[in-house]
Each structure stands twice: as C-alpha cells, then as structure tokens.
Write an enzyme that holds these catalytic residues in place. Structure first.
Site, PDB file in Angstrom:
ATOM      1  N   TRP A   9     105.649  84.422  98.477  1.00 36.34           N
ATOM      2  CA  TRP A   9     104.930  85.362  99.353  1.00 36.34           C
ATOM      3  C   TRP A   9     105.048  84.958 100.810  1.00 36.34           C
ATOM      4  CZ3 TRP A   9     104.522  89.857  97.530  1.00 36.34           C
ATOM      5  CH2 TRP A   9     104.203  90.068  96.184  1.00 36.34           C
ATOM      6  N   ASP A  46      97.082  84.256 104.328  1.00 35.07           N
ATOM      7  CA  ASP A  46      97.182  85.258 103.260  1.00 35.07           C
ATOM      8  C   ASP A  46      96.338  84.747 102.094  1.00 35.07           C
ATOM      9  OD1 ASP A  46      97.817  86.902 101.159  1.00 35.07           O
ATOM     10  OD2 ASP A  46      99.996  86.706 101.351  1.00 35.07           O
ATOM     11  N   LYS A 102      93.437  91.668  93.384  1.00 33.91           N
ATOM     12  CA  LYS A 102      93.373  90.424  92.615  1.00 33.91           C
ATOM     13  C   LYS A 102      91.930  89.969  92.434  1.00 33.91           C
ATOM     14  CE  LYS A 102      98.029  89.856  93.652  1.00 33.91           C
ATOM     15  NZ  LYS A 102      98.973  89.755  94.740  1.00 33.91           N
TER      16      LYS A 102
END
Ligand SMILES: *Cc1c(COP(=O)(O)O)cnc(C)c1O
Length: 360
Positions: free
Chosen positions: A102, A172, A196
């Site tokens: 990511w 993040d 999530k």
C-alpha cells in the site's frame, strides 16, 4: 442460515449489534417513514446523526480542536493523490517509508506531482519487517513523511512513532484505525477507508491539522481540495449518507464498549493468542518479524503448500470464511478487526489444530 466468522481483509465484518440496529431502522428511520438512504443529507435527522458521528469519533480518538474531521469518498486510494496535491507544492520533496504494497502504491501516486524520497523500503525481505528508524534516509526539506501504520497484505504494523522533526507525518490507517489508542497530535494527517474497521465501503475518513488545509493549488478539482470539505462540513456535494450513518453506529458501539483502551486490550489478547498458537505449530508459520506483527491482519503460511486448498475448503465448510491470503503473498490471512471477537479466534485455532493433527 446462521452467521459465519468472516476473516475478510475488507470489506469486513461489522458488529452484529450494529447490523441489527440498521435492520430495525431500515424501513422507518428516526420516525421519518423512510430509510436513511432515501433521506436528504441536508435534512434535520441526517444533520443530527452526521454531527453526532463526528463528535463520537472525536471522543473515541481524543481529536484535538485544531484538527478537522472530514467524511469523504474515493477510498484510501484517492488519498494517495489528495495528500500529495494538498500538502506539498508541485515538484517539492516528500518522504515515504515503504513497508508494504500500500505504501508503495501511495508513493507511486505522489510521484506524479512530487519528488518522492524513499526513506526506507523493506521489499528485499518481502515486507516482513519495518527497517530501524536510525537507518532511514529522511530529507530535512520534505513537505511530509508518509507511513502506512498497518500494511494489510503482509501484516506489518508500526510499534513506534517515527520522529517527525517538525515535518508533518501522514499516516494511512485504513486497517488499524480505532484498533488502539493513538495520539492524534503526533500526526499532520490521518486517513482511512471505512470498510475495514469503521463501517461499510464508500466512506473515507480524514483527520487533518488545520494549518495543513488551504495550501493546495487553485487548479485542482474542488472535490480534491480538503478546504472544500472543511468549508462545507463535508457536504459540498452529496456525501455517502448510508456509510456515514453506519459508521456513526459503529462509533456508538465502541464508546458503549468502553472506548479504545478496552478495544485495544481485546485486540492485543486476540492477536497474541493467535500468534502464540501459530508459533508453536508444526504446520503453520508467520514470516513477520515479531516486533512489528500486525494486530489486525495475521498472515500464515502452511509448511506443506499442497494442503492450502484443502485448508481453505474445510475452513469454509466450518463457517470460518475468507481466510485466503492476498494474491501477492499466497497462503492464508486472518483479518481480525474490531468486529471479530475472541470467540472467533478460539474457533479458528480449534479448527487449525484439528486440521494439523489430521494432516501431519
Ligand atoms: C485497503 C487499503 C487501502 C485501499 O483502500 P481503498 O479504500 O480500497 O482505496 C489503502 N491502504 C491500506 C493500508 C489498506 O488496507
């Protein structure tokens, strides 16, 4: 059919209590004779729950007054671009710590607008560790330092806060937000896709320090500018009303449970029990450096790879679903976000143990 234990990495499990509340609200929400999905985002009922969601989130994370909380769309992936366009002038230097796939994607987006300086990259060890901060190659002129708090795919999570030296840290937190207590003022900006640990997909949360807003170039699309959301209470256009409402229910649920200190203790317990089981096993192993193992995503590989398909089939039959690892890593991965209780972990371990005894 009864509910399964859903170990999906995202979209992922929601607390049953929240789903039941949504179900009971669905046809006639808040006495309006309609569902929240059918109501105006500017109406009195929605305004009230939108404001309450923000104040509950501020309470949970103890967000200081000089930070804005924004409710956006576009997922964490759009933040890869928005952060770059809002927090750095064109072609200036931005720092990235790459500890997984990511962070790598985020750096690639930023490199379209900025000079990306990679301060560390653990690719050569397949993202199984976080390099020592003393070895990082930070740039003292960087507009910000970007980190990925928890790398969802390989299961690597920070257990320390990097030193910022007055450079804003952008994090993040898509797969770790609300899993533990944090000190928001350590960060310049935090972002997270909702699907999530927050609620349904379609919502992205941004928490940004107020001095970092308003510096973006005039020519970027207004919906890419944080200032647009600050000035309109995240309602310059239609926000993702249903996801915002559901996220608000999750925040209420977490507050009722006792807040993040309680949640964190449960998450420590859940992950410890699972890692301990994996470490003593003769069939399963986790390749991640013990100091930075994720509490939210637990990848595990089978020493006998030929058993993988059988494992997935039988676990699925046992009501333990979505254990397949990310395609880039293979093996298995149990994502054990807040909505996964210790009971689910115990059932997973019991299954894994039985499978090991039968097959080894
Ligand atoms: C899932 C995930 C993303 C991508 O999120 P989208 O909302 O699908 O854009 C980015 N970063 C991390 C750490 C993730 O876990």
């Amino acid at each position: 059919m009864s509910r399964v234990h859903n170990f999906s990495a995202g979209p992922s499990a929601l607390p049953l209590e929240v789903l039941i509340k949504i179900q009971s609200d669905l046809i006639n929400w808040d006495g309006n004779g309609m569902s929240v999905m059918e109501a105006s985002h500017r109406g009195e009922s929605f305004t009230r729950i939108a404001e309450k969601a923000e104040s509950d989130l501020r309470l949970l994370l103890n967000v200081p007054d000089n930070y804005h909380v924004l409710f956006l769309q576009g997922g964490a992936t759009l933040q890869f671009s928005m952060v770059a366009l809002n927090l750095a002038k064109r072609n200036t230097i931005v720092d990235f710590a790459i500890t997984g796939g990511w962070g790598k994607k985020a750096a690639k987006e930023a490199s379209k607008y900025n000079q990306v300086n990679i301060v560390c990259d653990s690719k050569d060890v397949n993202y199984t560790t976080i390099p020592n901060e003393s070895d990082w190659n930070k740039d003292s002129e960087a507009a910000y330092l970007h980190i990925t708090e928890n790398e969802t795919i390989c299961g690597v999570e920070y257990n320390f806060m990097p030193k910022s030296n007055h450079i804003p840290i952008v994090s993040d937190m898509s797969s770790s937000i609300l899993s533990r207590e944090i000190n928001v003022s350590d960060y310049g900006l935090i972002y997270a896709g909702a699907q999530k640990n927050i609620g349904p997909a379609g919502l992205t949360l941004v928490i940004v320090r107020d001095d970092l807003v308003g510096q973006a170039a005039e020519d970027i699309p207004s919906l890419m500018n944080y200032k647009t959301y600050v000035d309109s209470g995240s309602m310059s256009n239609t926000p993702p009303t249903f996801s915002w409402y559901a996220a608000g229910l999750v925040f209420e649920y977490l507050i009722d449970m006792g807040g993040l200190s309680v949640i964190e203790r449960i998450n420590i317990k859940k992950s410890e029990v699972l890692y301990q089981y994996i470490d003593q096993s003769k069939l399963y192993y986790n390749p991640v450096n013990e100091s930075c193992r994720s509490r939210m995503n637990v990848p595990f590989l089978l020493k006998d790879k030929s058993l993988e398909e059988k494992f997935l089939y039988e676990s699925n039959q046992a009501g333990l679903v979505n254990l397949k690892g990310h395609r880039s890593v293979g093996g298995m991965r149990a994502s054990i976000y807040n909505a996964i209780g210790i009971d689910a972990i115990n059932e997973l371990i019991a299954f894994m143990d039985k499978f090991e005894i039968k097959n080894i």
